[in-house]
Design a protein around this motif. Structure first.
Motif, PDB file in Angstrom:
ATOM      1  N   ILE A 284       0.915  -1.206  -0.063  1.00  0.00           N
ATOM      2  CA  ILE A 284      -0.032   0.180   0.116  1.00  0.00           C
ATOM      3  C   ILE A 284       0.992   1.288   0.033  1.00  0.00           C
ATOM      4  O   ILE A 284       0.203   2.349  -0.300  1.00  0.00           O
ATOM      5  N   GLY A 285       2.157   1.169   0.073  1.00  0.00           N
ATOM      6  CA  GLY A 285       3.096   2.322   0.164  1.00  0.00           C
ATOM      7  C   GLY A 285       2.903   3.049   1.537  1.00  0.00           C
ATOM      8  O   GLY A 285       2.287   2.431   2.396  1.00  0.00           O
ATOM      9  N   THR A 286       3.455   4.356   1.550  1.00  0.00           N
ATOM     10  CA  THR A 286       3.497   5.034   2.853  1.00  0.00           C
ATOM     11  C   THR A 286       2.998   6.491   2.439  1.00  0.00           C
ATOM     12  O   THR A 286       2.211   7.095   3.414  1.00  0.00           O
ATOM     13  N   ASP A 287       2.508   6.614   1.223  1.00  0.00           N
ATOM     14  CA  ASP A 287       1.865   8.001   0.784  1.00  0.00           C
ATOM     15  C   ASP A 287       0.293   7.852   0.634  1.00  0.00           C
ATOM     16  O   ASP A 287       0.050   7.290  -0.123  1.00  0.00           O
ATOM     17  N   MET A 288      -0.474   8.279   1.824  1.00  0.00           N
ATOM     18  CA  MET A 288      -1.714   7.992   1.921  1.00  0.00           C
ATOM     19  C   MET A 288      -2.569   8.850   1.091  1.00  0.00           C
ATOM     20  O   MET A 288      -3.826   8.828   0.994  1.00  0.00           O
ATOM     21  N   PRO A 292      -7.938   9.086  -0.748  1.00  0.00           N
ATOM     22  CA  PRO A 292      -8.277  10.149   0.159  1.00  0.00           C
ATOM     23  C   PRO A 292      -8.810   9.871   1.439  1.00  0.00           C
ATOM     24  O   PRO A 292      -8.626  10.621   2.418  1.00  0.00           O
ATOM     25  N   THR A 293      -9.506   8.746   1.790  1.00  0.00           N
ATOM     26  CA  THR A 293     -10.133   8.242   3.121  1.00  0.00           C
ATOM     27  C   THR A 293      -9.436   6.952   3.340  1.00  0.00           C
ATOM     28  O   THR A 293      -9.030   6.151   2.312  1.00  0.00           O
ATOM     29  N   ALA A 294      -9.742   6.464   4.476  1.00  0.00           N
ATOM     30  CA  ALA A 294      -9.742   5.137   4.642  1.00  0.00           C
ATOM     31  C   ALA A 294     -10.529   4.123   4.059  1.00  0.00           C
ATOM     32  O   ALA A 294     -10.269   2.969   3.704  1.00  0.00           O
ATOM     33  N   HIS A 296     -11.496   4.511   1.066  1.00  0.00           N
ATOM     34  CA  HIS A 296     -10.883   4.322  -0.312  1.00  0.00           C
ATOM     35  C   HIS A 296      -9.854   3.209  -0.157  1.00  0.00           C
ATOM     36  O   HIS A 296      -9.769   2.268  -1.136  1.00  0.00           O
ATOM     37  N   LEU A 297      -8.979   3.098   0.723  1.00  0.00           N
ATOM     38  CA  LEU A 297      -8.032   2.157   0.882  1.00  0.00           C
ATOM     39  C   LEU A 297      -8.730   0.770   0.984  1.00  0.00           C
ATOM     40  O   LEU A 297      -8.272  -0.238   0.436  1.00  0.00           O
ATOM     41  N   VAL A 298      -9.697   0.668   1.845  1.00  0.00           N
ATOM     42  CA  VAL A 298     -10.343  -0.414   2.200  1.00  0.00           C
ATOM     43  C   VAL A 298     -11.088  -0.971   0.769  1.00  0.00           C
ATOM     44  O   VAL A 298     -11.005  -2.344   0.505  1.00  0.00           O
ATOM     45  N   SER A 299     -11.749  -0.251  -0.010  1.00  0.00           N
ATOM     46  CA  SER A 299     -12.456  -0.547  -1.017  1.00  0.00           C
ATOM     47  C   SER A 299     -11.418  -1.046  -1.975  1.00  0.00           C
ATOM     48  O   SER A 299     -11.803  -2.060  -2.817  1.00  0.00           O
ATOM     49  N   TRP A 300     -10.294  -0.562  -2.250  1.00  0.00           N
ATOM     50  CA  TRP A 300      -9.242  -0.720  -3.096  1.00  0.00           C
ATOM     51  C   TRP A 300      -8.778  -2.415  -2.975  1.00  0.00           C
ATOM     52  O   TRP A 300      -8.545  -2.785  -3.675  1.00  0.00           O
ATOM     53  N   ALA A 301      -8.408  -2.509  -1.584  1.00  0.00           N
ATOM     54  CA  ALA A 301      -8.090  -3.684  -1.165  1.00  0.00           C
ATOM     55  C   ALA A 301      -9.105  -4.847  -1.152  1.00  0.00           C
ATOM     56  O   ALA A 301      -8.865  -5.913  -0.918  1.00  0.00           O
ATOM     57  N   TRP A 374      -4.169   3.240   7.897  1.00  0.00           N
ATOM     58  CA  TRP A 374      -4.242   4.490   7.018  1.00  0.00           C
ATOM     59  C   TRP A 374      -4.015   5.487   7.978  1.00  0.00           C
ATOM     60  O   TRP A 374      -3.357   6.785   7.441  1.00  0.00           O
ATOM     61  N   HIS A 375      -4.649   5.493   9.195  1.00  0.00           N
ATOM     62  CA  HIS A 375      -4.529   6.852  10.044  1.00  0.00           C
ATOM     63  C   HIS A 375      -3.172   6.918  10.424  1.00  0.00           C
ATOM     64  O   HIS A 375      -2.650   8.116  10.471  1.00  0.00           O
ATOM     65  N   LEU A 376      -2.406   5.880  10.950  1.00  0.00           N
ATOM     66  CA  LEU A 376      -1.012   5.899  11.288  1.00  0.00           C
ATOM     67  C   LEU A 376      -0.070   6.453  10.313  1.00  0.00           C
ATOM     68  O   LEU A 376       0.853   7.282  10.542  1.00  0.00           O
ATOM     69  N   LEU A 377      -0.244   5.980   8.919  1.00  0.00           N
ATOM     70  CA  LEU A 377       0.439   6.198   7.778  1.00  0.00           C
ATOM     71  C   LEU A 377       0.145   7.966   7.382  1.00  0.00           C
ATOM     72  O   LEU A 377       0.677   8.527   6.850  1.00  0.00           O
TER      73      LEU A 377
END
Length: 422
Positions: A284-288, A292-294, A296-301, A374-377
């Protein structure tokens, strides 16, 4: 009542689309035509995928002033082209082929595919896939290859166990790990020709010596020279894989060193150790800012249920779909590990597993881990705070459960009256 939206139709003035194959690609470029006509000018050419021709392609795109290049994710053929054009300063988009479906009955050729993709791109009807930057790509290559080698080593170890079963050697019944110090000594003796069960049992070390009588019974089989030959080849392969994995671990440590801070932050999450943190960063990288939101990351994964609705009714099973298998694997392992801890994630896993099964619990806790990551990064000032295993027993949640129960009873026709607290 009609409401105005914020959407505006904007045409990408100079855009190119590539239909990529193994040996050649078809490039369609669309740019503004003559000023007075208001029409679009189009050029379609075919290039070989050798580096020399790709450089010719890059020069041609720069000559036409192309600002965005779009291509489908075709096998692994897109990678070299993507990296070369990216290095030449173009904005390169990799798009999912599922988003570029052709209309029924429409002819399909490489040229028509490139033109169709270019028209979709210029009207901004496509969205780019996530392609991490160079350092993360290098890290991802190593972590994925390492995961593949671990799978190969596991398969080879399983072959060893099956070979022993074929010879009626029941070592795996007595020893939890036949590849430990004692197990490897016994296997080496078998290869060298030792067949006496008592002598083989005496090779046990430490706590295994308490099982000498069981080991004697386990080695009472019919191990032949054929078994010894195959076992030697298998153990040699396991040792070679161990050496390769050690070299990969050293390379991984060198690549992850600049990201040590992110690793430490992810290591705070229950169930996520150093190795899992490396894998998460690689995927997922380090550049969140890319997500735009957590959500979006969950949906992509693919850790969020798909929503399909028609005529006011939900359609389908609500499954998450198939996402990144390497990311899904590490999240699943982290979720299971978190389920054994006395933390909020551990209690969440156990509660869901009791009601809906372990698979649902793994997806749910994996999603929670992604949200936390996502929040930590995203914000270095955010620190992980565990809500605790007793979170679900707090008064707020107890009141929520009580009101839910009341609504269920009222839906069944019962009249519920709450007595005042003493």
């Amino acid at each position: 009542m009609l409401e105005e939206t914020q959407e505006t139709e904007e045409i990408i003035q100079r855009v190119a689309a590539l239909d990529v194959g193994k040996a050649e690609l078809t490039c369609c470029v669309r740019v503004p035509g003559q000023v007075s006509s208001g029409r679009r000018a189009q050029e379609v050419r075919t290039y070989q995928t050798m580096t020399r021709w790709l450089l010719v392609l890059a020069d041609r795109l720069a000559e036409l002033g192309v600002t965005r290049v779009v291509m489908e994710a075709t096998s692994d053929y897109w990678k070299g082209i993507y990296y070369l054009l990216e290095a030449h300063g173009f904005e390169v988009w990799l798009v999912n082929a599922r988003d570029v479906k052709h209309l029924p009955g429409r002819p399909k050729t490489d040229t028509l595919d490139a033109v169709w993709l270019c028209k979709l791109a210029e009207r901004q009807m496509l969205r780019p896939s996530f392609v991490p930057p160079g350092p993360i790509r290098q890290l991802r290559d190593v972590t994925r290859y390492r995961a593949d080698l671990v799978a190969v080593r596991t398969a080879e170890k399983q072959r060893v166990e099956k070979l022993l079963e074929d010879a009626q050697i029941k070592l795996s019944v007595v020893a939890s790990d036949i590849f430990g110090v004692s197990g490897r000594a016994m296997l080496a003796a078998l290869i060298q020709g030792e067949r006496d069960p008592k002598r083989l049992a005496q090779l046990a070390r430490a706590r295994m010596r308490a099982k000498l009588s069981l080991l004697v019974e386990a080695f009472s089989g019919f191990f032949t020279d054929q078994h010894a030959f195959l076992l030697g080849k298998m153990l040699t392969r396991v040792d070679q894989l161990d050496a390769d994995l050690a070299e990969l671990d050293a390379k991984l440590q060198a690549l992850i060193a600049p990201l040590a801070g992110a690793v430490e932050r992810l290591d705070e999450i229950p169930g996520v150790g150093q190795t899992a943190a490396h894998l998460l960063i690689a995927e997922i990288g380090t550049d969140m800012t890319r997500f735009p939101t957590a959500g979006h990351l969950v949906s992509w994964a693919k850790f969020a249920p798909g929503v399909k609705e028609s005529a006011g009714k939900r359609k389908g099973s609500g499954s998450t779909g198939h996402g990144n298998p390497y990311l899904a694997r590490v999240l699943g392992e982290a979720a299971v590990a978190a389920g054994k801890t006395d933390t909020f994630l551990g209690e969440r896993y156990r509660r869901i597993a009791r009601r809906r099964g372990a698979k649902k619990a793994i997806v749910a806790v994996g999603r929670s881990i992604l949200v936390i990551a996502w929040h930590l990064l995203s914000d270095p000032e955010v620190h992980f705070h565990d809500l605790g295993a007793g979170f679900y027993d707090t008064r707020i949640n107890a009141e929520r459960a009580k009101h839910n129960h009341i609504r269920q009873l009222e839906a069944l026709g019962y009249k519920v009256t709450l007595e005042p607290a003493a």
